[in-house]
Design a protein around this motif. Structure first.
Motif, short mmCIF file in Angstrom:
data_model
loop_
_atom_site.label_atom_id
_atom_site.label_comp_id
_atom_site.label_asym_id
_atom_site.label_seq_id
_atom_site.Cartn_x
_atom_site.Cartn_y
_atom_site.Cartn_z
N ASP A 376 0.83 -1.21 0.00
CA ASP A 376 0.00 0.00 0.00
C ASP A 376 0.87 1.26 0.00
O ASP A 376 0.57 2.24 -0.70
N GLU A 377 1.94 1.24 0.81
CA GLU A 377 2.81 2.40 0.88
C GLU A 377 3.50 2.67 -0.46
O GLU A 377 3.62 3.83 -0.89
N ALA A 378 3.94 1.60 -1.12
CA ALA A 378 4.61 1.77 -2.41
C ALA A 378 3.65 2.35 -3.45
O ALA A 378 4.02 3.22 -4.24
N GLU A 379 2.42 1.88 -3.42
CA GLU A 379 1.44 2.40 -4.38
C GLU A 379 1.15 3.88 -4.13
O GLU A 379 1.00 4.65 -5.08
N GLU A 380 1.11 4.27 -2.86
CA GLU A 380 0.89 5.69 -2.54
C GLU A 380 2.07 6.54 -3.02
O GLU A 380 1.89 7.61 -3.61
N ILE A 381 3.29 6.07 -2.77
CA ILE A 381 4.48 6.80 -3.19
C ILE A 381 4.51 6.93 -4.70
O ILE A 381 4.82 8.01 -5.25
N PHE A 382 4.18 5.85 -5.39
CA PHE A 382 4.20 5.87 -6.86
C PHE A 382 3.16 6.84 -7.40
O PHE A 382 3.42 7.56 -8.37
N SER A 388 3.34 14.50 -9.21
CA SER A 388 4.24 15.62 -8.96
C SER A 388 4.30 16.55 -10.18
O SER A 388 4.27 16.11 -11.33
N MET A 389 4.43 17.85 -9.89
CA MET A 389 4.52 18.83 -10.96
C MET A 389 5.96 19.03 -11.43
O MET A 389 6.20 19.71 -12.43
N HIS A 390 6.92 18.45 -10.71
CA HIS A 390 8.33 18.64 -11.03
C HIS A 390 8.85 17.47 -11.84
O HIS A 390 8.64 16.30 -11.47
N ALA A 391 9.57 17.75 -12.90
CA ALA A 391 10.12 16.70 -13.75
C ALA A 391 11.12 15.83 -13.00
O ALA A 391 11.23 14.63 -13.26
N ARG A 392 11.85 16.44 -12.04
CA ARG A 392 12.87 15.68 -11.31
C ARG A 392 12.26 14.68 -10.33
O ARG A 392 12.98 13.90 -9.70
N SER A 393 10.93 14.70 -10.17
CA SER A 393 10.27 13.77 -9.25
C SER A 393 9.47 12.70 -9.98
O SER A 393 8.89 11.82 -9.34
N LYS A 394 9.42 12.75 -11.29
CA LYS A 394 8.65 11.79 -12.06
C LYS A 394 9.34 10.42 -12.04
O LYS A 394 10.55 10.32 -11.91
N PRO A 395 8.55 9.33 -12.17
CA PRO A 395 9.15 7.98 -12.16
C PRO A 395 10.14 7.79 -13.31
O PRO A 395 9.92 8.29 -14.42
N ASP A 396 11.23 7.08 -13.03
CA ASP A 396 12.16 6.69 -14.07
C ASP A 396 12.17 5.16 -14.17
O ASP A 396 11.33 4.49 -13.55
N SER A 397 13.11 4.60 -14.90
CA SER A 397 13.12 3.15 -15.11
C SER A 397 13.30 2.39 -13.79
O SER A 397 12.75 1.30 -13.60
N TRP A 398 14.07 2.98 -12.85
CA TRP A 398 14.26 2.31 -11.56
C TRP A 398 12.97 2.30 -10.75
O TRP A 398 12.70 1.33 -10.02
N SER A 399 12.19 3.34 -10.88
CA SER A 399 10.90 3.39 -10.16
C SER A 399 9.99 2.27 -10.66
O SER A 399 9.38 1.54 -9.86
N GLU A 422 2.61 0.76 -18.44
CA GLU A 422 2.78 2.19 -18.10
C GLU A 422 4.20 2.66 -18.44
O GLU A 422 4.41 3.76 -18.94
N MET A 423 5.14 1.81 -18.14
CA MET A 423 6.54 2.15 -18.37
C MET A 423 6.81 2.37 -19.86
O MET A 423 7.47 3.34 -20.25
N ALA A 426 5.38 5.53 -21.04
CA ALA A 426 6.14 6.69 -20.58
C ALA A 426 7.44 6.87 -21.34
O ALA A 426 8.18 7.84 -21.10
N GLY A 427 7.73 5.95 -22.25
CA GLY A 427 8.93 6.09 -23.09
C GLY A 427 10.15 5.35 -22.59
O GLY A 427 11.26 5.58 -23.09
N PHE A 428 9.99 4.46 -21.60
CA PHE A 428 11.12 3.70 -21.08
C PHE A 428 11.07 2.27 -21.61
O PHE A 428 9.99 1.68 -21.73
N LYS A 429 12.24 1.73 -21.87
CA LYS A 429 12.34 0.33 -22.29
C LYS A 429 12.61 -0.55 -21.08
O LYS A 429 13.39 -0.17 -20.21
N PRO A 430 11.99 -1.74 -21.03
CA PRO A 430 12.28 -2.65 -19.91
C PRO A 430 13.76 -3.03 -19.90
O PRO A 430 14.36 -3.24 -20.94
N ASN A 431 14.35 -3.08 -18.70
CA ASN A 431 15.75 -3.49 -18.58
C ASN A 431 15.81 -4.91 -18.02
O ASN A 431 14.78 -5.56 -17.77
#
Length: 688
Positions: A376-382, A388-399, A422-423, A426-431
């Motif tokens: 539940d906590e992870a889903e809330e954080i995600f 978030s309105m800031h680009a530096r807080s958006k999910p990346d491939s590690w998220s 979703e990934m 968002a323009g990310f390739k699976p690693n």
């Protein structure tokens, strides 16, 4: 006495003020109006003047009173400040040319300025250091200067503020040519300038010049140069200077203590860092926020979250207001140690205070949640990241990778696939990490065809399988039904031919065990250390699942010979123990089977057993399961064997028995029955 008519010609700004004369009776009949003047006294007999507005009324001040002197001084000071501010403003606006600077200063100071005037102007002109240097030379020629080193120090500070190292060296040379003796402040300024410019070796060089000029470092100089030595990589010298400063009984300050804590931390001496923190408090130095943040960071890196909690409580009790850096240190410490509750408390505080949380901090939280099962906590954080309105807080491939891992470990196939989609959107390739987690998820769900499909994605994305991915396939194979096992083995063989050949020898019931032993030794001797034990665990799980217990025992023997499993058995005069913590179910049951056979052989050979025998499974459990892990499996298995081992009430994860009970049980159960145990073990591994 001045006549009433002459009063009208006074040069003053009238402000009305009624006052009470010493004689009360005269005050009632003869009210007077005062006029301002600090030169002459007002006449004793005057007629009341007509009322004027508050802006034009006069305030008379006795010129002989202290108040008149204070008022005159304040007015003079105000005019002086205005003149100095105007001079600094003019210098800041003009081009760095000597003629322009000279003209500006001559206009501002028709009379020779004082040394204090020069200091104020130079300080205010620090934003334009080139003009500050030109102004310095003008003041040295025209001002009433008692100590030239003071003006040089102010100009050097201006250069330091703008990190002008070459100009600093040039001004130093000029200072020496002019015969001006540098003082401690000069050296401290130059050393700190070198440090600010990223030239720690230069800072050290200037520090070592101090004795040649008769200067001794004070605590401020020590603070700067200790940091400089640390930045130059000479931690030993930096800490030696710290000890020297303490030995000279100089008053420690928070800056030098923070520097010493950081140096100890960077060198891995975390006990030393904590000792400095405790020493400064014992010496009566009150830690400031920088010190608290530095020691919190050190203890977080040392993986001592309990110390972090103690220091954090102290910070709060001392009424020190934490900032973002404090919260970052706390988050790093708690997420590394997997202190989920504490980490989430800090996270909620940062949200409440609207502190900046970047993707690095978010990813630390998500990784922790994935490891300890905080769904539940992870889903809330995600959700917070995506909102978030800031680009530096958006999910990346590690998220995305952490979220896939979270869902994979819970067997939530739809959740894992949804995050993957979703990934991609968002323009990310699976690693490789995401595909490893997805493969594990499909394996847990028993979807073998999807395991093969996820393996095929590696080729589509141009990703080469690594050891961890191969280990994941091996784990999946250990729980795959026999009728579908060939599909997974095909993936293993294409990922790692050597591993594939070992698995084929294991699965082939007619393949000699000696061939498997040699192939397993070659494989386990060549792979990275971090995957040796997982490979052994999964191979023995697969052997137990296929009821190939002789081959499982052969694999265990190879692992023991190669030192992959260490200290599995320990013997003392009073207790023999079997240590199974960290082993998989198949590996642990195989080890138990071999140990019981060894005990039977010892009893048959007349060897005396110690008073106590124990099996240690550890008390850990699967994060995503409600059972007690290996301990729960063994409790059930030992009951099925009717073995006399019982869980110790005061030692979690331990099963104990006496030598008398063990000997009776071993003699009752023949060796052949112990060897026949693989059938039960197969059923147990398959069920887990």
């Amino acid at each position: 006495m001045a006549s009433p008519s002459s009063l009208l010609s006074w040069p003053h700004r009238p402000i009305s003020l009624s006052f009470q004369p010493k004689n009360p009776s005269s005050s009632a009949s003869s009210p007077a109006t005062a006029r301002v003047s600090v030169q002459d006294a007002p006449p004793s007999d005057t007629k009341p003047s007509p009322k004027k507005s508050s802006k034009t009324r006069g305030l008379w001040v006795n010129p002989n009173s202290p108040r008149a002197a204070d008022l005159a001084h304040a007015r003079a000071g105000s005019r002086r400040r205005a003149r100095l501010a105007a001079a600094a403003s003019t210098l800041g606006a003009c081009e760095p040319e000597e003629a322009l600077v000279t003209a500006a200063l001559e206009a501002a100071f028709p009379e020779p300025p004082s040394e204090q005037d020069a200091v104020i102007v130079l300080n205010t002109t620090a934003a334009k250091p080139s003009n500050a240097v030109l102004a310095l030379r003008w003041f040295l020629r025209n001002a009433k200067v008692r100590k030239k080193a003071i003006l040089y120090n102010v100009a050097l500070k201006a250069l330091r503020k703008r990190r002008r190292w070459s100009d600093t060296e040039a001004l130093w040379d000029e200072m020496l040519r002019e015969g001006v003796q540098p003082d401690n402040a000069t050296f401290t300024t130059v050393i700190s300038c070198a440090r600010a410019c990223g030239l720690p070796n230069k800072a050290v060089e200037w520090f070592e010049k101090m004795p040649d000029f008769g200067c001794s470092p004070d605590m401020l100089t020590y603070s700067v140069v200790i940091d400089a030595y640390g930045r130059a990589g000479d931690t030993e010298m930096a800490l030696r200077l710290y000890d020297r400063a303490r030995g000279e009984e100089l008053q420690l300050d928070p800056v030098i203590c923070a520097t010493a804590i950081k140096l100890h931390s960077n060198s891995g001496n975390f006990d030393g860092a904590l000792n400095v923190f405790e020493e400064m408090k014992a010496a009566g130095v009150k830690p400031n926020l920088v010190v608290y943040n530095t020691v919190l960071d050190a203890m977080g890196r040392a993986m001592r979250p309990w110390v972090v909690k103690t220091i954090h409580r102290e910070l709060v009790n001392q009424k020190v207001l934490p900032n973002r850096a404090t919260c970052c240190c706390l988050l790093q410490a708690y997420t590394r140690a997997r202190y989920g509750e504490d980490a989430m408390t800090v996270y909620m505080m940062m949200k409440d205070e609207v502190m900046d949380i970047d993707v690095v901090l978010y990813n630390m939280l998500l990784s922790m949640c994935a490891d300890i099962g905080y769904i539940d906590e992870a889903e809330e954080i995600f959700r917070d990241m995506k909102a978030s309105m800031h680009a530096r807080s958006k999910p990346d491939s590690w998220s995305y990778s952490s979220m896939v891992t979270l869902y994979a470990c819970t067997g939530n196939v739809l959740g894992a696939e949804g995050i993957l989609n979703e990934m991609v959107e968002a323009g990310f390739k699976p690693n490789i990490f995401i595909l490893t987690s997805l493969t594990r998820c499909y394996g847990r769900a028993g979807r073998t065809d999807d395991v093969v499909r996820s393996f095929a994605m590696l080729d589509d994305l141009g990703i080469t399988p690594d050891d961890r991915f191969c280990g994941c396939l091996l784990t999946v194979a250990a729980s795959t039904p026999a009728e579908e096992l060939d599909k997974v083995i095909g993936c293993i063989d294409r990922s790692n031919a050597q591993l594939g050949s070992v698995v084929k020898l294991l699965v082939d019931s007619v393949a000699p065990g000696e061939h498997l032993r040699e192939a397993a030794r070659d494989l386990l001797g060549s792979v990275r250390g971090v995957v040796k034990m997982p490979y052994c665990n999964s191979l023995m799980d697969l052997a137990a699942n296929l009821n190939q217990m002789e081959k499982a025992c052969a694999l265990l023997d190879v692992a023991l010979q190669l030192g992959i499993y260490t200290n599995v058995q320990t013997r003392t005069r009073t207790q023999w123990s079997l240590h199974l913590r960290g082993l998989s179910v198949g590996a642990a049951l195989t080890t138990l089977h071999v140990w019981m056979s060894d005990l039977y052989t010892a009893v048959q050979g007349g060897e005396e057993l110690p008073p106590l025998l124990g099996i240690h499974t550890g008390q850990g459990k699967n994060t995503y399961s409600s059972d007690r892990g290996l301990a729960a499996v063994f409790e059930s298995h030992l009951k099925e064997l009717d073995a006399p081992f019982h869980e110790a009430p005061d030692k979690a994860g331990w099963f104990l028995t006496t030598s008398v009970a063990a000997k009776h049980w071993l003699e009752t159960n023949k060796s052949a029955e112990l060897v026949a145990e693989p059938c039960r073990m197969h059923n147990l591994v398959a069920s887990t």
